[in-house]
Design a protein around this motif. Structure first.
Motif, short mmCIF file in Angstrom:
data_model
loop_
_atom_site.label_atom_id
_atom_site.label_comp_id
_atom_site.label_asym_id
_atom_site.label_seq_id
_atom_site.Cartn_x
_atom_site.Cartn_y
_atom_site.Cartn_z
N PRO A 175 0.81 -1.24 0.00
CA PRO A 175 0.00 0.00 0.00
C PRO A 175 0.83 1.28 0.00
O PRO A 175 0.56 2.20 -0.79
CB PRO A 175 -0.83 -0.12 1.28
CG PRO A 175 -0.85 -1.57 1.61
CD PRO A 175 0.38 -2.18 1.03
N ASP A 176 1.85 1.37 0.85
CA ASP A 176 2.63 2.61 0.93
C ASP A 176 3.41 2.86 -0.36
O ASP A 176 3.55 3.99 -0.81
CB ASP A 176 3.60 2.58 2.12
CG ASP A 176 2.84 2.72 3.43
OD1 ASP A 176 1.63 3.01 3.39
OD2 ASP A 176 3.47 2.53 4.49
N ALA A 177 3.93 1.77 -0.95
CA ALA A 177 4.68 1.92 -2.20
C ALA A 177 3.76 2.40 -3.32
O ALA A 177 4.13 3.26 -4.13
CB ALA A 177 5.34 0.59 -2.58
N TRP A 222 -7.88 7.44 1.25
CA TRP A 222 -6.93 6.34 1.03
C TRP A 222 -7.30 5.26 2.05
O TRP A 222 -6.98 5.38 3.24
CB TRP A 222 -5.48 6.78 1.19
CG TRP A 222 -4.51 5.65 0.89
CD1 TRP A 222 -3.94 4.76 1.77
CD2 TRP A 222 -4.02 5.27 -0.41
NE1 TRP A 222 -3.15 3.86 1.12
CE2 TRP A 222 -3.17 4.16 -0.23
CE3 TRP A 222 -4.23 5.76 -1.70
CZ2 TRP A 222 -2.52 3.53 -1.29
CZ3 TRP A 222 -3.57 5.13 -2.77
CH2 TRP A 222 -2.73 4.03 -2.55
N ARG A 235 0.95 4.11 -2.95
CA ARG A 235 0.57 5.51 -2.69
C ARG A 235 1.68 6.47 -3.10
O ARG A 235 1.42 7.52 -3.71
CB ARG A 235 0.23 5.67 -1.20
CG ARG A 235 -0.27 7.05 -0.88
CD ARG A 235 -0.83 7.13 0.52
NE ARG A 235 -1.21 8.49 0.82
CZ ARG A 235 -1.93 8.85 1.87
NH1 ARG A 235 -2.36 7.94 2.71
NH2 ARG A 235 -2.23 10.11 2.08
N THR A 236 2.92 6.09 -2.80
CA THR A 236 4.05 6.96 -3.16
C THR A 236 4.12 7.16 -4.67
O THR A 236 4.26 8.29 -5.16
CB THR A 236 5.36 6.36 -2.63
OG1 THR A 236 5.25 6.27 -1.21
CG2 THR A 236 6.56 7.20 -3.00
N GLU A 244 1.09 9.30 -5.96
CA GLU A 244 1.09 10.72 -5.58
C GLU A 244 2.24 11.48 -6.24
O GLU A 244 2.19 12.71 -6.35
CB GLU A 244 1.17 10.86 -4.06
CG GLU A 244 -0.13 10.47 -3.37
CD GLU A 244 -0.16 10.84 -1.89
OE1 GLU A 244 -1.24 11.15 -1.39
OE2 GLU A 244 0.91 10.78 -1.23
#
Ligand SMILES: C[S@@+](CC[C@H](N)C(=O)[O-])C[C@H]1O[C@@H](n2cnc3c(N)ncnc32)[C@H](O)[C@@H]1O
Length: 284
Positions: free
Chosen positions: A206-208, A223, A210-211, A214
């Motif tokens: 998820p964080d990868a 999110w 989102r990065t 964005e």
């Protein structure tokens, strides 16, 4: 039957796509099934098709919930990127009054989408364009909303697609997405609805994700990952239950649907994958 508008891919465009979605033409199969169900394939309602043409895990409820979350307004210009056979586009046009451009690289999906858009009287509200998400044949700032559902797991490098999504949007425009991410539980079991095996499946944590999404200049207003990502669709389904006996179903498009859905369920239960629901806004 009148034919819907189709626009060809421009020469020299990128073709980063596996052959996973190749297969026999679908129009005859779907026409036969509609006739068998007592319908005229040339005159249909959008609702006749929704159990077949929402080619993502949460079905019609997921499409309606995402449109509401993105606050989709009548006459807004939507780019449905990776539109499949056009089911979500028909819902966005018919229920929300959007003007939709779909891009879809797979010819048999575009052919069926064109036929169904015409049969539902939506050919003037929906334009079908042959294109890939990482090279879009439209001018900067053409759209108010970019829309993706169940597309990113097939995209090996999401960065060019995210840059194009950003370029497509007018200042302040948003990208509504319902996608799948990798979970902490280990590699997924296959086959899944988007892939026969790992070579076709490109899930990010998820964080990868989102990065990378964005990065071109989006900020996530929504999110949600995991159970909170499916909650709006579950609420939608509770208020408007699905037809228990639909005339046509997803299995027509995806013949081994049950096996793929079973591994999807197992992957979610074992936290190998998770749904993500997001609305990203381009800076005004
Ligand atoms: C699982 S289907 C989802 C279709 C549709 N979004 C829906 O929810 O009904 C994934 C679709 O994404 C398309 N797709 C995959 N990679 C793409 C890319 N790089 N650019 C555009 N479309 C792509 C596929 O051809 C396929 O039609």
């Amino acid at each position: 039957m009148r034919s819907a508008r189709c626009v060809a891919m421009l020469p020299g465009m990128s073709t980063q796509l596996t052959s996973y979605y190749d297969g026999p033409d679908l129009t005859g199969r779907v026409r036969d099934a509609l006739r068998k169900a007592g319908l005229d394939p040339g005159r249909l309602r959008v609702n006749d098709l929704v159990a077949m043409d929402q080619c993502h895990a949460l079905g019609l409820a997921g499409t309606v919930a995402l449109a509401k979350l993105a606050d989709l307004r009548p006459a807004e210009r939507v780019l449905d990127l990776g539109a499949g056979i056009g089911g979500p586009a028909r819902v966005l046009a018919a229920r929300f009054g959007a003007r939709v451009t779909t891009i879809e690289p797979v010819a048999r999906f575009r052919r069926l989408a064109a036929e169904l858009d015409a049969a539902t009287g939506l050919e003037d509200a929906i334009e079908i364009v042959e294109a890939h998400g990482d090279a879009l044949p439209f001018a900067d700032g053409t759209f108010d909303l970019v829309w993706t559902q169940a597309v990113l797991p097939n995209v090996a490098d999401v960065a060019p697609l995210a840059a194009e999504a950003h370029r497509m949007l007018a200042p302040g425009g948003r990208w509504a997405l319902a996608e799948t991410v990798a979970g902490p539980g280990g590699d997924p079991f296959f086959p899944v609805p988007w892939a026969d095996g790992p070579a076709e499946s490109h899930l990010l944590a998820p964080d990868a994700l989102r990065t990378v999404l964005e990065h071109p200049g989006f900020a996530a207003e929504v999110w949600e990952v995991g159970a909170t990502a499916v909650a709006p669709a579950v609420a939608e389904l509770t208020s408007a239950p699905a037809d228990p006996n639909p005339p046509v179903e997803l299995g027509l498009i995806m013949p081994d649907r049950d096996e793929r859905m079973a591994s999807l369920g197992r992957n979610i239960a074992e936290q190998r994958i998770a749904p993500v629901l997001a609305v990203l806004r381009r800076a005004p």
